[in-house]
Design an enzyme around this catalytic site. Sequence first.
Site: not given
Length: 280
Positions: A53, A111
Amino acid sequence: MGIQSNMLKLADGNKIPQEGFGLYKITDQVTMNNSIQAAYQNCYRLFDTAQLYGNEKEVGQAFKNLSISRENIFVTTKVSEANQGYQSTIDSVKKSLKKLQMDYVDLLLVHWPIQRAFFDTWRAFEDLKKDGLTKSIGVSNFQIIHLQYLTTQANEMPVVNQIELHPRLTQKPMLKYDQEHQIITQAWSPLGRGVVLDIPELKSIAKQHNKSTAQIILRWHLQNGVSFIPKSVHPERIKQNADIYDFELSTDEMNQIDALNQYLRTGREPELTYENNHQY
Ligand code: A2P
């Protein structure tokens, strides 16, 4: 029960708020401060970020600016595909902690599953937990096959699997597998990135309860027993998304929502990411 007291127990003995706050796509410091402040004021305690992010520094700074003490929050970050591998995972988590201005995260997630570093990354996760850099370890975007593969070498299994989950992608077999293996499923894009908000069946249920479609969907996640992390940068929506504890969906309404499944992904296909070693 409200958002703050609503905790789920993890298989490692730790607890996790069932409802949290997603920080995906929030990048500038002012929006970060305002969003985290609104979420904290509305009693959200779980904050979900990721190396990908690109906002861990802003997240850490927001907690500092708002003088929110570490023990009052539950922070998740995730190791990106590029950082997977034994030593690179460890190095990257240390960098993440520096950016977050924290000594530990509450939950560290892989992730995406990738074949290149599948077992090495997990071995690093087990060691990072042993060393206290994270309280719990889990995965994201794993399918049943990836979890089964991980069992062949893991000393400790993930306690959370964060997956794309919403009324157009209900993932019932995955939820069943997680539940049978003491893994808490956590929904990312619990509102389908906004694309499920106009479904007529949901609008009709919302009208019955005098709630918004977003609140109906979040209540469906709640009653399904999964953890979920809606994201918004608007204070009134942040408040609304936490205001789902004063009504209940009937079995019939839960079944109606389950029936909306179309296996529709807004994000990547995990199997292809696994094969390619990166998101395509
Ligand atoms: P915004 O940040 O502009 O409020 P998801 O959590 O599934 O990824 O969905 C997040 C998307 O849904 C964001 O685009 C967010 O936009 C929007 N959103 C979040 N909460 C609500 C709500 N209560 N009503 C309508 N849209 C919402």
